[in-house]
Design a protein around this motif. Sequence first.
Motif, PDB file in Angstrom:
ATOM      1  N   GLU A 172     -11.677 -23.134 -34.826  1.00 21.39           N
ATOM      2  CA  GLU A 172     -10.948 -23.799 -35.953  1.00 21.39           C
ATOM      3  C   GLU A 172     -10.664 -22.960 -37.111  1.00 21.39           C
ATOM      4  N   SER A 173     -11.537 -22.054 -37.477  1.00 24.76           N
ATOM      5  CA  SER A 173     -11.100 -21.323 -38.643  1.00 24.76           C
ATOM      6  C   SER A 173      -9.887 -20.115 -38.106  1.00 24.76           C
ATOM      7  N   VAL A 174      -9.878 -19.734 -36.978  1.00 24.01           N
ATOM      8  CA  VAL A 174      -8.691 -18.959 -36.603  1.00 24.01           C
ATOM      9  C   VAL A 174      -7.472 -19.554 -36.596  1.00 24.01           C
ATOM     10  N   LEU A 175      -7.644 -21.042 -36.467  1.00 27.14           N
ATOM     11  CA  LEU A 175      -6.299 -21.730 -36.284  1.00 27.14           C
ATOM     12  C   LEU A 175      -6.116 -22.041 -37.741  1.00 27.14           C
ATOM     13  N   LEU A 176      -6.770 -21.979 -38.800  1.00 31.17           N
ATOM     14  CA  LEU A 176      -6.612 -22.075 -40.075  1.00 31.17           C
ATOM     15  C   LEU A 176      -5.866 -20.961 -40.801  1.00 31.17           C
ATOM     16  N   ASN A 177      -6.017 -19.866 -39.925  1.00 38.02           N
ATOM     17  CA  ASN A 177      -5.317 -18.664 -40.693  1.00 38.02           C
ATOM     18  C   ASN A 177      -4.167 -18.391 -39.854  1.00 38.02           C
ATOM     19  N   ILE A 178      -2.928 -18.030 -40.873  1.00 41.56           N
ATOM     20  CA  ILE A 178      -1.698 -17.934 -40.346  1.00 41.56           C
ATOM     21  C   ILE A 178      -1.402 -16.960 -39.293  1.00 41.56           C
ATOM     22  N   ASP A 179      -1.885 -15.824 -39.257  1.00 41.02           N
ATOM     23  CA  ASP A 179      -1.848 -14.918 -38.236  1.00 41.02           C
ATOM     24  C   ASP A 179      -2.596 -15.295 -36.702  1.00 41.02           C
ATOM     25  N   GLY A 180      -3.984 -15.823 -37.516  1.00 40.52           N
ATOM     26  CA  GLY A 180      -4.784 -16.205 -36.036  1.00 40.52           C
ATOM     27  C   GLY A 180      -4.028 -17.521 -35.395  1.00 40.52           C
ATOM     28  N   LYS A 181      -3.476 -18.159 -35.939  1.00 42.71           N
ATOM     29  CA  LYS A 181      -2.733 -19.531 -35.565  1.00 42.71           C
ATOM     30  C   LYS A 181      -1.682 -19.140 -34.544  1.00 42.71           C
ATOM     31  N   GLN A 182      -0.854 -17.955 -35.025  1.00 38.53           N
ATOM     32  CA  GLN A 182       0.167 -17.468 -34.493  1.00 38.53           C
ATOM     33  C   GLN A 182      -0.166 -16.729 -33.028  1.00 38.53           C
ATOM     34  N   LEU A 183      -1.207 -15.973 -33.323  1.00 36.56           N
ATOM     35  CA  LEU A 183      -1.786 -15.194 -32.147  1.00 36.56           C
ATOM     36  C   LEU A 183      -2.231 -16.191 -30.959  1.00 36.56           C
ATOM     37  N   MET A 184      -3.117 -16.977 -31.387  1.00 39.07           N
ATOM     38  CA  MET A 184      -3.849 -17.889 -30.583  1.00 39.07           C
ATOM     39  C   MET A 184      -2.665 -18.764 -29.664  1.00 39.07           C
ATOM     40  N   CYS A 185      -1.622 -19.267 -30.363  1.00 32.97           N
ATOM     41  CA  CYS A 185      -0.453 -20.122 -29.617  1.00 32.97           C
ATOM     42  C   CYS A 185       0.289 -18.891 -28.707  1.00 32.97           C
ATOM     43  N   GLU A 186       0.180 -17.775 -29.048  1.00 33.77           N
ATOM     44  CA  GLU A 186       1.047 -16.849 -28.239  1.00 33.77           C
ATOM     45  C   GLU A 186       0.231 -16.243 -27.117  1.00 33.77           C
ATOM     46  N   ALA A 187      -1.084 -16.301 -27.157  1.00 37.85           N
ATOM     47  CA  ALA A 187      -1.959 -15.887 -26.261  1.00 37.85           C
ATOM     48  C   ALA A 187      -1.940 -17.078 -24.986  1.00 37.85           C
ATOM     49  N   LEU A 188      -1.784 -18.268 -25.276  1.00 32.39           N
ATOM     50  CA  LEU A 188      -1.954 -19.110 -24.161  1.00 32.39           C
ATOM     51  C   LEU A 188      -0.422 -19.391 -23.682  1.00 32.39           C
ATOM     52  N   TYR A 189       0.569 -19.278 -24.451  1.00 33.20           N
ATOM     53  CA  TYR A 189       2.092 -19.213 -24.267  1.00 33.20           C
ATOM     54  C   TYR A 189       2.407 -18.089 -23.162  1.00 33.20           C
ATOM     55  N   LEU A 190       1.737 -17.040 -23.387  1.00 31.82           N
ATOM     56  CA  LEU A 190       2.123 -15.676 -22.613  1.00 31.82           C
ATOM     57  C   LEU A 190       1.552 -15.848 -21.347  1.00 31.82           C
ATOM     58  N   TYR A 191       0.529 -16.453 -21.023  1.00 31.65           N
ATOM     59  CA  TYR A 191      -0.151 -16.529 -19.949  1.00 31.65           C
ATOM     60  C   TYR A 191       0.708 -17.532 -19.005  1.00 31.65           C
ATOM     61  N   GLY A 192       1.050 -18.599 -19.668  1.00 30.65           N
ATOM     62  CA  GLY A 192       2.070 -19.613 -19.025  1.00 30.65           C
ATOM     63  C   GLY A 192       3.279 -18.862 -18.568  1.00 30.65           C
TER      64      GLY A 192
END
Length: 1165
Positions: free
Chosen positions: A127-147
């Motif tokens: 939750e805290s990672v997703l509150l951070n602008i960079d963390g939110k971007q990177l977490m979305c990108e991580a799953l997106y890139l796997y797909g």
Amino acid sequence: MADFLAENNSCGQTLLKLVSRGNAIIAELLRLSDFVPAVFKLETREERERYGDIIIDFSYFKTSEYVEKKIENSPELQDFDEAFRDNNLEILTRFYLAFESVHKYVTDLKSYLEDLNEGIFIQQTLESVLLNIDGKQLMCEALYLYGVMLLTIDWKFDGTVRERLLVSYYRYCAAKDAAESNIDDVCKLLRSTGYSRAPGAKRPSKYPEEYFRRVPVPNELSKMLIGRLRSDDIYNQITSYPIPEHRSTALANQARMLYVILYFAPEMLHNESAKMREIVDKHFPDNWVINVYMGHLVNLVEAWEPYKAAKTALSNTIAQTNLREFAVKFGKSVRSLDSSVLKLLKEGALTEDYVLDNIPKLMHLIRECNVTLRWIMLHITDVGADNIKKCRQLREAVIVGSEFSPKSLFDLLIDTSQLEFVIKEMFRNMLSKKESEWESSKKESSERMEELGEVFSGSKPLARIEKNASLQAWFTEMKNQINLLNYDDSTSAGRKIVQLIQALEEVQEFHQLETNLQVKQFLAETGGYLRKMLRIINIKEENLISLDIVADMSYAWEIIDNFTELMQKGIRKDPSLVTKLRATFLKAASALELPLVRIGQCNSPDLRSVSQYYSAELVSYVRKVLQIIPQTMFALLGEIVKLQTMNLKPVLPTRLDKDKLKEFAQLEQRQKVAKLTHSISIYTEGILLMKTTLVGIIKVVDPKQLLEDGIRKELVLRVAFALHKGLMFNPKSKAHELLHCLKSLQAIMDGFKRSFEYIQDYVNIYGLKIWQEEVTRIINYNIEQECNSFLRKKIEDWQSIYQSTAIPIPRYPPMGDGSVNFIGRLAREILKFTDYRTSSYINQMNAWYDVKTKEELVNIKLFSQLQVSLGTCGLTGLDRLLCFMIVKELQNFKVFHVKRAMKDGMFCTMLNSLNQQIQPTTKLVGNASKIYSLFIAKIEKKWPLYSAIILRVGQMQLIRCQILRELNFSCKFDSKMLSGCLETFNKAILMDIQKHYSDPNLPYPGEDNPLLFELTTYLETAGIANPLKKIYVTMNNIPHLSLFIFSFVLAQLPKLTFVKSAGGLFCKKVNDPCDGAPFVAGIVTLLQQFHTKNTDVFLQLIAQYLRSVMDSSSSTTKSSDLSPDVTNCFVFLDNFIHYANIPRKNIEAIFPDYVFNEFYHYVSS
């Protein structure tokens, strides 16, 4: 949380490195997709029959024991399997490592999530990672890139093909690393999904959600990410797109991420209508074709067809009324926007002042252009049109509603690109000198205030200006205020400047200074400088960043190829269009930022590799577009050469009538040549208008190099085609037709060469250098590919030093005669006419004659013509190919004799018995003919195979001798100094080596010294070599080899007859072919592969046989005539000495000299 990407923040750095690795993995998958070995596709029946037993899909795991046992039980299949492994293991390993990295990526992602949940990263949770602008971007990108990785593998690698790749790697490598390897998990993840990109192919059920579930990702993660993407603008793109109508474009980056991540939560696509309606309304209100990654497009109508909630939500977007509204709006925009852009691109329209005063207006125009381009380009593509009727209807409706014109869209694209390029350059220029310009304007303003202060003080006289102490003090204070302006504090300085400008306007009104023109001018200039300072302050890096965001063209990475034909037509019509295309290519390069930004942020070593791949892809496209210039130039060159050779008279006669001067001037033809030459110069000038440009980390366009590469590419295509077509032969062709083909080829090659000589000065290239390098490369490449058929480990295109991605040498399909390309066809054609079964070789004439008609078939003229048509590299290549053929024949001898004959116990017993009867070789053997005849008769069935091998080797050796003679002659004729140097150097090296063997303390070139290897290459190219002295294969000592070969010679000599007029041995019966010269040359070559003592023993056996037979005949007959067998043996021995280059004195030691003299007297009588 602001320092999420700080180096000391392990949570942020771990996630950043993971995302960086994901982008690098996708680049590697895309790179490898171009290198899938064609054999793994098993497309043809021949390939399936040949490789079907060793290239298997995942069905192998059910029948592995049967498959391996089948291979083990067949020596041929086992050898074939080992050769296949040696050739493909390197590329298979690379494919597996790429596939394994995908599995490792998702494993690491899951481990990262577990660490987050377990509190490994202090004070960090999901939750805290997703509150951070960079963390939110990177977490979305991580799953997106796997797909994206999974989808890319299915898009680029057919399911069955990747199964075969994995099984082959498993068979060849995995057994060694079974304990460490996770190949089983990789195979489970990447087994075939049933998906196919073939037109009309049916989509597999529950695809791709079942594919994505093979390694399950926490459902909570996907739902939280979807929630963020639904509600937030995670990349803050809307600030660059303030107009509401542009929101779908602003959110395009996260829209594609949302498309991929939704497959990790398919229940939302199926059932949650409200959420899907919200997603569509926000991200897809006016678009249904999206870019997933690096230009790979997906049509949502097709992709969401199986999902009820998603399909229903999208129905409003693709409703007929909405669709027509979108199409009409964007269709009109194409035409109106292009006219607005063209007005700005006119000379003098875009000045610095205009740009500074109209930044919002320009940004709005560029934004509108890019939004229009994006919508039209995406929605006129035929993605999904082959499979879904609705997609086809939507595309047709867009084309009709927008009144789509490819030319209008192309014009808007290149004009917009040029406008962006010009504005960017101006911004960069202004930013680079921003501070200096600001300080300069500040200085000018201050000086003018100081001068006005002096004027009103009375110290500086100015017409009709009275002294005014208050104004003097006011202007002095203004000067001080201006000097206090601080560049670094731009916000405060901006407010003060506005106040100063207002004060200057007010002072004119209240003190009636407008009546004095000089004071008014000073005040106006000061106001102008202050306004300029204000505009300069407003120039910020954010303007460039916003422009880069708006100008993004990553969606067109693939579909830009649709404009290639228009680009080439435009260049052909107006070569100066290249300058606008340069801006378009730079705009296309914006796509490189997407995969590189994260890699660059974490300073990954993958940066260079990934950037190099995408840059090289773009460079390749640039070359493809601009190749039209060399193509057009060559077409014009063809017309010039035709005029020069067919129409223009080459020289004027020494005497010429005045009346015929005009006729010989040929003004019309020369005017045509001049016009064509001028056209070529114009095209050259067009490409040189491009400036050197950086894309990624590669210097893309050095225009001169680009032109030269384009000319080289076109030359390679034309020369390779000429060689391919010119050296095709009819199976029933005659010998003279081969000479005719070579002469025709010479005329074509001379035409190319002459055109290069003519054009080189007009385009400023080194024509002869390019000609020699490319022709040599073409021939060497084709020789390499032809020789591959003789090699166990093949040289693939990507391994070849002669093949190039920028200037590729084309490969043409084989003609079905056993040859791979033209060099193989030529070699086999020469072998056909010099075949020992149909021709006889006369050494004195250096020619082959037909056995039946006695007509000359091949002589030295053929090899001279080969030198003229193919050059030195062609002849040396032909020589090299013959060497490979000889090696193959000698290996066949080795296999048959060592692995078969010598393992025959009866054969070895007979050979030992014969050896005991004739030893020692110094004695006379009683009844020698009978002893040898008994042995020869008992193994009579083995002789034909040996005979075929020896005669083929001898035939090719004689051809090699002719080739080397021609090479040596041309070298001495064309390069006398080089020939002399090489001969002298060769003799000196040989003397040093001989001295070394006499005294090992003397120097000798070591294994790491390239001297001998490089010198040999020069010597063979110059024809300074003796093929009959060459060692082709290494063979171990074979018992009684010399005796066996001598027995073989005695078995074959009765097939020959000595012809005095021709001075050699020739075939006795046409039905039982055996030619003397290739027979002797073959025996010499065979013995040369073994220790020299075998040759010595062989000669001793011949001498013993002759002495014994002559002694026996002298005691039984009084005639002085030699029997045919003895005569043949004498002639064979004489020819053997000649071909083996053995000194006569060596023979005299084992055979009386007077007997030889008697034989020569008998022959000459």
